[in-house]
Design a protein around this motif. Structure first.
Motif, PDB file in Angstrom:
ATOM      1  N   SER A 190      -0.966  -4.235  -6.148  1.00  0.00           N
ATOM      2  CA  SER A 190      -2.332  -3.743  -6.241  1.00  0.00           C
ATOM      3  C   SER A 190      -3.332  -4.872  -6.268  1.00  0.00           C
ATOM      4  O   SER A 190      -4.374  -4.816  -5.611  1.00  0.00           O
ATOM      5  CB  SER A 190      -2.487  -2.908  -7.517  1.00  0.00           C
ATOM      6  OG  SER A 190      -1.581  -1.845  -7.509  1.00  0.00           O
TER       7      SER A 190
ATOM      8  N   ALA B 291      -4.070   9.326  -7.792  1.00  0.00           N
ATOM      9  CA  ALA B 291      -3.140   8.390  -7.156  1.00  0.00           C
ATOM     10  C   ALA B 291      -2.852   7.203  -8.068  1.00  0.00           C
ATOM     11  O   ALA B 291      -1.704   6.751  -8.176  1.00  0.00           O
ATOM     12  CB  ALA B 291      -3.718   7.909  -5.826  1.00  0.00           C
ATOM     13  N   ARG B 292      -3.865   6.701  -8.722  1.00  0.00           N
ATOM     14  CA  ARG B 292      -3.675   5.545  -9.608  1.00  0.00           C
ATOM     15  C   ARG B 292      -2.878   5.935 -10.850  1.00  0.00           C
ATOM     16  O   ARG B 292      -2.061   5.162 -11.353  1.00  0.00           O
ATOM     17  CB  ARG B 292      -5.030   4.971 -10.002  1.00  0.00           C
ATOM     18  CG  ARG B 292      -4.947   3.581 -10.624  1.00  0.00           C
ATOM     19  CD  ARG B 292      -6.309   2.958 -10.720  1.00  0.00           C
ATOM     20  NE  ARG B 292      -7.191   3.690 -11.632  1.00  0.00           N
ATOM     21  CZ  ARG B 292      -8.510   3.495 -11.687  1.00  0.00           C
ATOM     22  NH1 ARG B 292      -9.094   2.643 -10.866  1.00  0.00           N
ATOM     23  NH2 ARG B 292      -9.233   4.181 -12.555  1.00  0.00           N
TER      24      ARG B 292
ATOM     25  N   PHE C 254       0.844   6.631  -9.402  1.00  0.00           N
ATOM     26  CA  PHE C 254       1.513   5.544  -8.704  1.00  0.00           C
ATOM     27  C   PHE C 254       0.926   4.192  -9.122  1.00  0.00           C
ATOM     28  O   PHE C 254       1.242   3.691 -10.188  1.00  0.00           O
ATOM     29  CB  PHE C 254       1.426   5.770  -7.191  1.00  0.00           C
ATOM     30  CG  PHE C 254       2.107   7.036  -6.746  1.00  0.00           C
ATOM     31  CD1 PHE C 254       3.492   7.090  -6.624  1.00  0.00           C
ATOM     32  CD2 PHE C 254       1.387   8.195  -6.475  1.00  0.00           C
ATOM     33  CE1 PHE C 254       4.143   8.258  -6.242  1.00  0.00           C
ATOM     34  CE2 PHE C 254       2.019   9.368  -6.085  1.00  0.00           C
ATOM     35  CZ  PHE C 254       3.394   9.404  -5.970  1.00  0.00           C
TER      36      PHE C 254
ATOM     37  N   ARG D 215      -2.720   0.178  -5.455  1.00  0.00           N
ATOM     38  CA  ARG D 215      -2.600   0.088  -3.989  1.00  0.00           C
ATOM     39  C   ARG D 215      -2.582   1.486  -3.374  1.00  0.00           C
ATOM     40  O   ARG D 215      -3.268   1.754  -2.383  1.00  0.00           O
ATOM     41  CB  ARG D 215      -1.327  -0.683  -3.625  1.00  0.00           C
ATOM     42  CG  ARG D 215      -1.083  -0.843  -2.124  1.00  0.00           C
ATOM     43  CD  ARG D 215       0.223  -1.587  -1.906  1.00  0.00           C
ATOM     44  NE  ARG D 215       0.555  -1.701  -0.498  1.00  0.00           N
ATOM     45  CZ  ARG D 215       0.120  -2.655   0.325  1.00  0.00           C
ATOM     46  NH1 ARG D 215      -0.705  -3.581  -0.140  1.00  0.00           N
ATOM     47  NH2 ARG D 215       0.482  -2.689   1.586  1.00  0.00           N
ATOM     48  N   THR D 216      -1.800   2.377  -3.976  1.00  0.00           N
ATOM     49  CA  THR D 216      -1.765   3.767  -3.507  1.00  0.00           C
ATOM     50  C   THR D 216      -3.143   4.406  -3.624  1.00  0.00           C
ATOM     51  O   THR D 216      -3.579   5.158  -2.734  1.00  0.00           O
ATOM     52  CB  THR D 216      -0.741   4.573  -4.317  1.00  0.00           C
ATOM     53  OG1 THR D 216       0.562   4.013  -4.121  1.00  0.00           O
ATOM     54  CG2 THR D 216      -0.731   6.033  -3.901  1.00  0.00           C
TER      55      THR D 216
ATOM     56  N   ALA E  10      -5.185   6.011  -0.652  1.00  0.00           N
ATOM     57  CA  ALA E  10      -5.528   7.437  -0.731  1.00  0.00           C
ATOM     58  C   ALA E  10      -7.023   7.654  -0.545  1.00  0.00           C
ATOM     59  O   ALA E  10      -7.440   8.609   0.124  1.00  0.00           O
ATOM     60  CB  ALA E  10      -5.075   8.009  -2.070  1.00  0.00           C
TER      61      ALA E  10
ATOM     62  N   PRO F  12       7.682   8.679  -0.084  1.00  0.00           N
ATOM     63  CA  PRO F  12       7.879   8.409  -1.519  1.00  0.00           C
ATOM     64  C   PRO F  12       9.169   8.979  -2.094  1.00  0.00           C
ATOM     65  O   PRO F  12       9.652   8.503  -3.124  1.00  0.00           O
ATOM     66  CB  PRO F  12       6.651   9.068  -2.169  1.00  0.00           C
ATOM     67  CG  PRO F  12       5.624   9.091  -1.103  1.00  0.00           C
ATOM     68  CD  PRO F  12       6.387   9.314   0.170  1.00  0.00           C
TER      69      PRO F  12
ATOM     70  N   ILE G 166      -2.386  11.900  -1.019  1.00  0.00           N
ATOM     71  CA  ILE G 166      -1.869  10.944  -2.009  1.00  0.00           C
ATOM     72  C   ILE G 166      -0.404  10.626  -1.739  1.00  0.00           C
ATOM     73  O   ILE G 166       0.029   9.463  -1.846  1.00  0.00           O
ATOM     74  CB  ILE G 166      -2.059  11.490  -3.434  1.00  0.00           C
ATOM     75  CG1 ILE G 166      -3.546  11.658  -3.745  1.00  0.00           C
ATOM     76  CG2 ILE G 166      -1.425  10.545  -4.459  1.00  0.00           C
ATOM     77  CD1 ILE G 166      -3.822  12.404  -5.036  1.00  0.00           C
TER      78      ILE G 166
ATOM     79  N   ALA H  40      -0.326   8.262   1.111  1.00  0.00           N
ATOM     80  CA  ALA H  40      -0.778   6.942   0.664  1.00  0.00           C
ATOM     81  C   ALA H  40       0.308   6.228  -0.126  1.00  0.00           C
ATOM     82  O   ALA H  40       0.507   5.016   0.021  1.00  0.00           O
ATOM     83  CB  ALA H  40      -2.041   7.094  -0.183  1.00  0.00           C
ATOM     84  N   ALA H  41       1.035   6.978  -0.972  1.00  0.00           N
ATOM     85  CA  ALA H  41       2.131   6.377  -1.729  1.00  0.00           C
ATOM     86  C   ALA H  41       3.234   5.891  -0.811  1.00  0.00           C
ATOM     87  O   ALA H  41       3.819   4.816  -1.026  1.00  0.00           O
ATOM     88  CB  ALA H  41       2.682   7.394  -2.732  1.00  0.00           C
TER      89      ALA H  41
ATOM     90  N   GLY I 242       1.925   2.785   0.948  1.00  0.00           N
ATOM     91  CA  GLY I 242       1.782   1.702  -0.009  1.00  0.00           C
ATOM     92  C   GLY I 242       3.095   1.097  -0.433  1.00  0.00           C
ATOM     93  O   GLY I 242       3.133  -0.057  -0.891  1.00  0.00           O
TER      94      GLY I 242
END
Length: 499
Positions: free
Chosen positions: A17, A122-123, A126, A129-130, A134, A285, A334, A337-338, A341
């Motif tokens: 991150s 998302a934060r 995960f 960075r995710t 996202a 993920p 999300i 994004a995960a 990421g």
């Protein structure tokens, strides 16, 4: 002995991150929701007033343009489930006007707010960075632009449902009244703006049970159940009223087949290419041990409402429409994004993010064209009428009123041009409905009207095309065509009394 409340799992993604954050401009983490909100708002506001309103937006305008008393009377007969949105839009346009951009601005603001909760969720599940991925994916998803530029309640549902998911995760960390209360408010708001969105309560309940299974912290499921009951109680009158209106409002929606699941997915994302890429990224993920549990929880929020809506729609009323399930989109974003990421080396994830955004570029451009929401050019039709308008002119539409072409013309007509709806025996407002009472005696309804503008489908020499036989005969017997103008798929004919 008092059992400790469950806590959020540590994801250990700080190094990745921090590297991404440095490249993004070294902004502190607390600003992540803010830049996502601003980016989403900027994207949804880009050419927000370009596309001409389509019939659902015109229904919103017509409802919100009434006085509060008239609107409440209408909701007793139709569209009760949209009442909260209509009341909000009514207050909005009383201050900011009813231009296409202003009609859609509440939706743009709601999508921007949802972006903040996407980043926060998302934060929490995960890593940062995710969350950054996202925020970018959500802001630039074609469906976010499509429904962020639409004068309907779907964007507000996305906001309420996404807030509810984040508030649930927050309450699971420390299940106190002060944390459950905002969750209840979000649930109630989601139901007020669209009842079918409450399907997310099922995956939320499964998440609560899963957390309880790992901790045996009984306060968790009990608190959740009490909160949900409290949130649903204010919705009871709306549910009862909506049930009386459901046949009229959703009678046109067919019972879905299994093949419709694939079609719904493409419509949900508003882009065939992006839908495929997003689905592939969202599955990643599950192969990432560090985030597998979080991915399963979020996957429940993304996936479960869709088959549930399909099953419920096998009954007397179908609710299986892509935009009705738009509230699942943030969870899909999300997850994608995960997945991106977690890819290594990191530049592969960045490349995947860029590719996903690029795949939607053509759809983003198309969404901002004048006829993105339909091919009918009501603006030009109104311009033709306004150019030769005379006080006392009447209007006749060849198409069914459900297509609301008459409202489209009325929306674009200047204030000075007031057309008489000659085949309306009682206006929609007087009828406490979206539609007027139709004239049963066409000849008598035409009395006192010297000139009539007849708007029908183009491609025919008959200026009265699509009109019911009795109305066509009444016009033919008493009027003669003066001028016809073709405007795309419509033709505008001015007729005058023959004697």
């Amino acid at each position: 002995m008092k059992t400790a409340a469950p806590t959020r799992p540590q994801t250990g993604g700080s190094r990745a991150s921090e590297g991404l954050t440095a490249r993004a401009g070294r902004l502190p983490a607390r600003f992540d929701p803010l830049w996502a909100v601003l980016l989403t708002f900027a994207v949804t506001c880009t050419r927000i007033g370009t596309a001409q309103p389509w019939r659902d937006e015109l229904a919103s305008w017509r409802a919100a343009d009434r006085s509060t008393g008239e609107l409440v009377d209408m909701l007793q007969n139709v569209d009760a489930v949209s009442g909260a949105y209509y009341l909000l839009l009514q207050a909005w346009i009383s201050v900011f006007g009813d231009s296409p951009a202003m009609l859609r601005m509440p939706s743009a603001l709601a999508m921007a707010g949802a972006a903040g909760f996407v980043v926060l969720t998302a934060r929490r599940l995960f890593d940062r960075r995710t969350a950054v991925f996202a925020g970018v994916l959500f802001a630039l998803a074609p469906a976010v632009s499509k429904y962020g530029q639409e004068a309907r309640s779907y964007a507000l549902v996305v906001l309420a449902a996404t807030a509810a998911t984040w508030l649930l995760l927050r309450a699971l960390e420390r299940p106190t009244v002060l944390r459950w209360l905002p969750y209840a408010v979000a649930v109630t708001a989601s139901g007020l703006f669209h009842m079918i969105s409450l399907l997310f309560l099922v995956p939320h309940g499964v998440i609560v049970l899963g957390r309880w299974w790992g901790t045996r912290f009984w306060r968790l499921p009990v608190s959740y159940a009490v909160t949900v009951v409290a949130a649903l109680l204010p919705l009871t009158p709306l549910v009862l009223l909506g049930q009386r209106q459901v046949a009229r409002q959703l009678g046109w929606v067919p019972v879905p087949h299994l093949r419709d699941l694939g079609g719904l997915w493409v419509g949900l994302i508003a882009s065939p290419l992006v839908s495929l890429a997003l689905f592939a990224a969202a599955a990643l993920p599950l192969a990432w041990p560090r985030g597998r549990r979080q991915a399963v929880e979020l996957g429940l929020v993304a996936v479960v409402p869709i088959p549930l809506a399909w099953i419920v729609s096998q009954g007397s009323s179908s609710y299986f429409i892509d935009r009705y399930l738009l509230f699942t989109l943030p969870a899909w974003v999300i997850l994608a994004a995960a997945g991106l990421g977690a890819l290594r080396p990191r530049r592969i994830g960045v490349a995947g993010l860029v590719l996903l955004v690029a795949l939607g570029a053509a759809d983003q451009r198309q969404l901002r064209t004048e006829h993105a929401k339909g091919g009918t050019d009501g603006k030009r039709v109104a311009a033709v009428i306004a150019e030769q308008y005379k006080p006392g002119d009447g209007l006749v539409m060849g198409s069914s009123r459900v297509y609301m072409v008459d409202l489209m013309v009325e929306y674009y007509l200047p204030e000075r041009a007031k057309l008489k709806d000659v085949f309306a025996e009682r206006s929609a407002v007087a009828n406490d409905d979206l539609f007027p009472v139709e004239c049963s005696r066409p000849v008598q309804c035409l009395e006192g009207t010297r000139r009539v503008w007849v708007v029908t489908s183009s491609g025919t020499q008959n200026p009265y095309n699509q009109l019911p036989p009795d109305r066509e005969k009444a016009l033919k017997d008493h009027y003669k065509p003066v001028a016809t103008t073709v405007v795309g798929d419509l033709q505008v004919t001015l007729v005058e009394r023959a004697h």
